[in-house]
Scaffold this motif. Structure first.
Motif, PDB file in Angstrom:
ATOM      1  N   ASN A 193       0.810  -1.219   0.000  1.00 44.38           N
ATOM      2  CA  ASN A 193       0.000   0.000   0.000  1.00 44.38           C
ATOM      3  C   ASN A 193       0.848   1.275   0.000  1.00 44.38           C
ATOM      4  OD1 ASN A 193      -1.549  -2.046   2.263  1.00 44.38           O
ATOM      5  ND2 ASN A 193      -2.576  -1.595   0.330  1.00 44.38           N
ATOM      6  N   MET A 194       1.919   1.264  -0.780  1.00 46.08           N
ATOM      7  CA  MET A 194       2.813   2.409  -0.967  1.00 46.08           C
ATOM      8  C   MET A 194       3.588   2.760   0.301  1.00 46.08           C
ATOM      9  SD  MET A 194       1.980   5.943  -3.097  1.00 46.08           S
ATOM     10  CE  MET A 194       1.826   7.097  -1.728  1.00 46.08           C
ATOM     11  N   SER A 195       3.651   1.822   1.252  1.00 48.83           N
ATOM     12  CA  SER A 195       4.354   2.105   2.507  1.00 48.83           C
ATOM     13  C   SER A 195       5.852   1.803   2.418  1.00 48.83           C
ATOM     14  CB  SER A 195       3.737   1.302   3.660  1.00 48.83           C
ATOM     15  OG  SER A 195       3.889  -0.094   3.442  1.00 48.83           O
ATOM     16  N   LYS A 196       6.231   0.944   1.454  1.00 52.71           N
ATOM     17  CA  LYS A 196       7.639   0.613   1.269  1.00 52.71           C
ATOM     18  C   LYS A 196       8.007   0.780  -0.198  1.00 52.71           C
ATOM     19  CE  LYS A 196       7.740  -2.854   4.987  1.00 52.71           C
ATOM     20  NZ  LYS A 196       8.016  -4.284   5.309  1.00 52.71           N
ATOM     21  N   THR A 197       9.260   1.110  -0.444  1.00 50.45           N
ATOM     22  CA  THR A 197       9.696   1.272  -1.826  1.00 50.45           C
ATOM     23  C   THR A 197      11.139   0.833  -1.999  1.00 50.45           C
ATOM     24  OG1 THR A 197       9.908   2.836  -3.659  1.00 50.45           O
ATOM     25  CG2 THR A 197      10.429   3.658  -1.467  1.00 50.45           C
ATOM     26  N   SER A 198      11.448   0.382  -3.191  1.00 47.06           N
ATOM     27  CA  SER A 198      12.821   0.012  -3.530  1.00 47.06           C
ATOM     28  C   SER A 198      13.549   1.235  -4.082  1.00 47.06           C
ATOM     29  CB  SER A 198      12.815  -1.095  -4.590  1.00 47.06           C
ATOM     30  OG  SER A 198      12.253  -0.593  -5.815  1.00 47.06           O
ATOM     31  N   GLU A 199      14.838   1.127  -4.197  1.00 44.54           N
ATOM     32  CA  GLU A 199      15.603   2.204  -4.819  1.00 44.54           C
ATOM     33  C   GLU A 199      15.346   2.179  -6.332  1.00 44.54           C
ATOM     34  OE1 GLU A 199      17.574   4.658  -3.579  1.00 44.54           O
ATOM     35  OE2 GLU A 199      16.756   4.026  -1.642  1.00 44.54           O
ATOM     36  N   PRO A 200      15.202   3.327  -6.962  1.00 47.50           N
ATOM     37  CA  PRO A 200      14.972   3.339  -8.410  1.00 47.50           C
ATOM     38  C   PRO A 200      16.187   2.817  -9.171  1.00 47.50           C
ATOM     39  CG  PRO A 200      15.368   5.562  -7.594  1.00 47.50           C
ATOM     40  CD  PRO A 200      15.232   4.694  -6.387  1.00 47.50           C
ATOM     41  N   LYS A 201      15.918   2.112 -10.259  1.00 51.91           N
ATOM     42  CA  LYS A 201      16.984   1.610 -11.118  1.00 51.91           C
ATOM     43  C   LYS A 201      17.041   2.480 -12.368  1.00 51.91           C
ATOM     44  CE  LYS A 201      16.412  -3.160  -9.500  1.00 51.91           C
ATOM     45  NZ  LYS A 201      16.084  -4.561  -9.902  1.00 51.91           N
ATOM     46  N   ILE A 202      18.163   3.146 -12.549  1.00 52.95           N
ATOM     47  CA  ILE A 202      18.349   4.054 -13.673  1.00 52.95           C
ATOM     48  C   ILE A 202      19.396   3.463 -14.606  1.00 52.95           C
ATOM     49  CG2 ILE A 202      18.786   6.442 -14.355  1.00 52.95           C
ATOM     50  CD1 ILE A 202      16.486   6.115 -12.352  1.00 52.95           C
ATOM     51  N   LYS A 203      19.041   3.366 -15.889  1.00 50.12           N
ATOM     52  CA  LYS A 203      19.985   2.812 -16.863  1.00 50.12           C
ATOM     53  C   LYS A 203      20.044   3.708 -18.099  1.00 50.12           C
ATOM     54  CE  LYS A 203      19.224  -2.049 -15.579  1.00 50.12           C
ATOM     55  NZ  LYS A 203      18.799  -3.389 -16.087  1.00 50.12           N
ATOM     56  N   PHE A 204      21.171   3.631 -18.795  1.00 46.38           N
ATOM     57  CA  PHE A 204      21.296   4.334 -20.063  1.00 46.38           C
ATOM     58  C   PHE A 204      20.311   3.724 -21.056  1.00 46.38           C
ATOM     59  CE2 PHE A 204      23.009   4.510 -24.377  1.00 46.38           C
ATOM     60  CZ  PHE A 204      23.114   5.886 -24.543  1.00 46.38           C
ATOM     61  N   PHE A 205      19.695   4.575 -21.892  1.00 41.83           N
ATOM     62  CA  PHE A 205      18.653   4.101 -22.802  1.00 41.83           C
ATOM     63  C   PHE A 205      18.707   4.888 -24.101  1.00 41.83           C
ATOM     64  CE2 PHE A 205      14.342   4.273 -24.530  1.00 41.83           C
ATOM     65  CZ  PHE A 205      13.995   2.925 -24.554  1.00 41.83           C
ATOM     66  N   ASP A 206      18.574   4.174 -25.219  1.00 44.52           N
ATOM     67  CA  ASP A 206      18.610   4.859 -26.508  1.00 44.52           C
ATOM     68  C   ASP A 206      17.559   4.286 -27.464  1.00 44.52           C
ATOM     69  OD1 ASP A 206      19.590   6.798 -28.236  1.00 44.52           O
ATOM     70  OD2 ASP A 206      20.933   5.374 -29.231  1.00 44.52           O
ATOM     71  N   GLY A 207      16.478   3.694 -26.900  1.00 50.59           N
ATOM     72  CA  GLY A 207      15.424   3.110 -27.733  1.00 50.59           C
ATOM     73  C   GLY A 207      14.221   4.034 -27.838  1.00 50.59           C
ATOM     74  N   ASP A 208      13.048   3.443 -28.093  1.00 57.61           N
ATOM     75  CA  ASP A 208      11.804   4.208 -28.216  1.00 57.61           C
ATOM     76  C   ASP A 208      11.155   4.401 -26.846  1.00 57.61           C
ATOM     77  OD1 ASP A 208      12.032   4.351 -30.991  1.00 57.61           O
ATOM     78  OD2 ASP A 208      11.065   2.389 -31.261  1.00 57.61           O
ATOM     79  N   ASP A 209      10.541   5.554 -26.678  1.00 60.83           N
ATOM     80  CA  ASP A 209       9.884   5.882 -25.411  1.00 60.83           C
ATOM     81  C   ASP A 209       8.767   4.889 -25.092  1.00 60.83           C
ATOM     82  OD1 ASP A 209      10.032   9.459 -24.939  1.00 60.83           O
ATOM     83  OD2 ASP A 209      11.503   8.132 -25.862  1.00 60.83           O
ATOM     84  N   PHE A 210       8.538   4.680 -23.795  1.00 58.29           N
ATOM     85  CA  PHE A 210       7.400   3.872 -23.345  1.00 58.29           C
ATOM     86  C   PHE A 210       7.189   4.126 -21.857  1.00 58.29           C
ATOM     87  CE2 PHE A 210      10.875   1.167 -21.979  1.00 58.29           C
ATOM     88  CZ  PHE A 210      10.412   0.585 -20.801  1.00 58.29           C
ATOM     89  N   THR A 211       6.009   3.741 -21.389  1.00 53.40           N
ATOM     90  CA  THR A 211       5.715   3.730 -19.949  1.00 53.40           C
ATOM     91  C   THR A 211       4.864   2.499 -19.661  1.00 53.40           C
ATOM     92  OG1 THR A 211       5.761   6.148 -19.776  1.00 53.40           O
ATOM     93  CG2 THR A 211       4.633   4.951 -18.014  1.00 53.40           C
ATOM     94  N   CYS A 212       5.188   1.801 -18.589  1.00 53.98           N
ATOM     95  CA  CYS A 212       4.434   0.606 -18.204  1.00 53.98           C
ATOM     96  C   CYS A 212       4.190   0.612 -16.702  1.00 53.98           C
ATOM     97  CB  CYS A 212       5.186  -0.665 -18.601  1.00 53.98           C
ATOM     98  SG  CYS A 212       4.289  -2.195 -18.201  1.00 53.98           S
ATOM     99  N   VAL A 213       2.938   0.433 -16.319  1.00 53.65           N
ATOM    100  CA  VAL A 213       2.562   0.321 -14.906  1.00 53.65           C
ATOM    101  C   VAL A 213       2.025  -1.087 -14.670  1.00 53.65           C
ATOM    102  CG1 VAL A 213       1.016   1.122 -13.086  1.00 53.65           C
ATOM    103  CG2 VAL A 213       2.046   2.774 -14.666  1.00 53.65           C
ATOM    104  N   THR A 214       2.607  -1.784 -13.717  1.00 47.98           N
ATOM    105  CA  THR A 214       2.165  -3.140 -13.364  1.00 47.98           C
ATOM    106  C   THR A 214       1.807  -3.162 -11.881  1.00 47.98           C
ATOM    107  OG1 THR A 214       3.684  -4.075 -15.011  1.00 47.98           O
ATOM    108  CG2 THR A 214       2.818  -5.578 -13.341  1.00 47.98           C
ATOM    109  N   PHE A 215       0.639  -3.683 -11.557  1.00 44.53           N
ATOM    110  CA  PHE A 215       0.231  -3.675 -10.145  1.00 44.53           C
ATOM    111  C   PHE A 215      -0.560  -4.924  -9.781  1.00 44.53           C
ATOM    112  CE2 PHE A 215      -3.204  -1.694 -12.461  1.00 44.53           C
ATOM    113  CZ  PHE A 215      -4.370  -2.061 -11.808  1.00 44.53           C
ATOM    114  N   GLN A 216      -0.500  -5.222  -8.492  1.00 40.50           N
ATOM    115  CA  GLN A 216      -1.288  -6.307  -7.920  1.00 40.50           C
ATOM    116  C   GLN A 216      -2.240  -5.689  -6.895  1.00 40.50           C
ATOM    117  OE1 GLN A 216       1.652  -9.041  -6.356  1.00 40.50           O
ATOM    118  NE2 GLN A 216       2.005  -9.985  -8.344  1.00 40.50           N
ATOM    119  N   PRO A 217      -3.512  -5.532  -7.256  1.00 45.66           N
ATOM    120  CA  PRO A 217      -4.452  -4.892  -6.331  1.00 45.66           C
ATOM    121  C   PRO A 217      -4.543  -5.639  -5.009  1.00 45.66           C
ATOM    122  CG  PRO A 217      -5.609  -5.934  -8.166  1.00 45.66           C
ATOM    123  CD  PRO A 217      -4.161  -5.974  -8.496  1.00 45.66           C
ATOM    124  N   ASP A 218      -4.658  -4.872  -3.928  1.00 43.36           N
ATOM    125  CA  ASP A 218      -4.809  -5.467  -2.596  1.00 43.36           C
ATOM    126  C   ASP A 218      -6.264  -5.901  -2.435  1.00 43.36           C
ATOM    127  OD1 ASP A 218      -4.865  -6.172   0.036  1.00 43.36           O
ATOM    128  OD2 ASP A 218      -3.843  -4.372   0.776  1.00 43.36           O
TER     129      ASP A 218
END
Length: 424
Positions: A199-224
């Motif tokens: 429930n958004m109470s814990k979070t991991s560190e963001p993973k940042i990588k070099f990227f040179d492809g096509d833009d995208f956004t993806c949201v994946t979730f498991q509803p409580d």
């Protein structure tokens, strides 16, 4: 005598019995700290979810759904509006990206009931993978993991997207056991991935990588599911969410929608309306016909017969307006007004003609104009003539093919008249 004296002492608050019967301080009385509490905003959302996502109690009602076996149909289902809401927040966000990036062409949706996992992917412009100088965190983390953050706070800017108040996708995060955001932005040449838990109470560190492809956004979730009094994504909720995938395919122009790896066979709004009239016939056994008018880039209207009186299927900025609204009333009222005029002119018997809600269903989209219009059979012939009258009595033909600066629809064109003629 001694007993009488004892009784008298008790009555006067004296004696041993008075001591025994004296009211004691209730141990159940709540402390001031228990009575008056302060909650964090996250705690408040979880404590009072109805304020933010609607009821989290199951309700049963008639809804349009898409069942794999029979296609689009209206039936009684039991679902939790709060769960429907958090899914829709993510889906509409993806559709909104089309307004920001005209080159966007695809939305991919996955609904896996077995693993209780839902994902929504789009190939529109990615979220800037850069640190926000004021908030000292990456922009995607700010957008999806911090309440009251939004790109829609400029009230001087005209809005053609669904969000406004800075909750949106965060509500989905809060009502999920696991929530992952992935985005890539060619402009900033980096990709971003971060996961929130519990429930958004814990979070991991963001993973940042070099990227040179096509833009995208993806949201994946498991509803409580425990928050929605559910044990699994059942048939009814899956059918409802599936219908929303078809809604987006029909209402978001220029977008191909894929559901669970299968490209949906929808080529536009008119194609989407066919899902509702497939294999339907009128009282004469003739297949239903549909009048379609694309007024401009923001408004599109379809008209056909209804089996159950007045019905409407409407969208505004890809949001399904299942309860109607002013955008529906606006077009219906024009038809009703002209209908009354026509009936009065044809009324040789002098019968009093009163306004009624004729069955037109309009779906209006700003930028994505979607307006299916459905009428009852007994009112169909009157509606047909009213539409012809509305078309024929306009003095300024140019007005019929235009809208004002606010995208206001003007019903009726010569092509509409021909289409209505073919309906009969």
């Amino acid at each position: 005598m001694s007993n009488g004296a004892g009784w008298l002492e008790s009555a006067n608050g004296k004696g041993d019995s008075a001591k025994m019967d004296a009211p004691k301080k209730s141990s159940s009385k709540l402390s001031v700290e228990r009575v008056y509490q302060k909650k964090t905003q996250l705690e408040h959302i979880l404590l009072r979810p109805d304020t933010y996502v609607g009821t989290v109690e199951p309700i049963t009602q008639q809804m349009w759904v898409f069942d794999e076996e029979i296609g689009m149909n209206q039936r009684e289902i039991t679902f939790v509006p709060g769960l429907y809401k958090i899914f829709d927040e993510i889906l509409v966000n993806a559709a909104d990206n089309k307004q920001r990036d005209k080159n966007m062409t695809s939305i991919k949706i996955t609904i896996d009931a077995e693993s209780n996992t839902i994902s929504v992917w789009n190939n529109g412009k990615g979220i800037p993978v850069v640190e926000h100088k004021d908030e000292k965190m990456y922009v995607p983390a700010l957008i999806f993991g911090q309440l009251l953050t939004s790109s829609n706070y400029d009230d001087d800017e005209k809005k053609v997207t669904g969000g406004r108040n800075g909750y949106g996708a965060k509500l989905c995060n809060i009502f999920s056991t696991k929530f992952t955001v992935e985005t890539a932005c060619k402009e900033y040449r980096h990709s971003f991935k971060q996961t929130w838990l519990n429930n958004m109470s814990k979070t991991s560190e963001p993973k940042i990588k070099f990227f040179d492809g096509d833009d995208f956004t993806c949201v994946t979730f498991q509803p409580d599911l425990s928050k929605f009094q559910m044990e699994k994504l059942d048939k009814d909720i899956v059918a409802l969410l599936t219908r929303r995938a078809y809604d987006i395919a029909g209402s978001c122009r220029g977008i191909k929608v894929t559901l669970n790896g299968k490209k949906l066979p929808i080529t536009g709004f008119r194609s989407y309306v066919d899902l509702y009239v497939k294999d339907k016939v009128d009282e004469m056994g003739v297949a239903l016909k549909v009048v379609n008018e694309k007024v401009n880039d923001r408004w599109e209207v379809c008209l056909t017969l209804s089996e159950k009186g007045f019905q409407q299927i409407g969208f505004v900025n890809c949001i399904a307006t299942t309860k109607g609204g002013r955008h529906i009333d606006y077009v219906v009222d024009q038809i009703v007004h002209k209908l009354i005029e026509v009936v009065k002119k044809k009324n040789k018997a002098g019968v009093t003609v009163k306004p009624f809600q004729n069955g037109s269903s309009h779906h209006i989209h700003k930028y994505n104009n979607c307006v299916p219009v459905v009428v009852s059979q007994e009112q169909y012939q009157f509606l047909y003539r009213a539409m012809l009258s509305l078309i024929g009595t306009q003095e300024d033909e140019d007005t019929l093919n235009s809208s004002d600066n606010n995208g206001t629809i003007v019903v009726g064109t010569a092509s509409t008249a021909e289409s209505l003629e073919s309906l009969v």
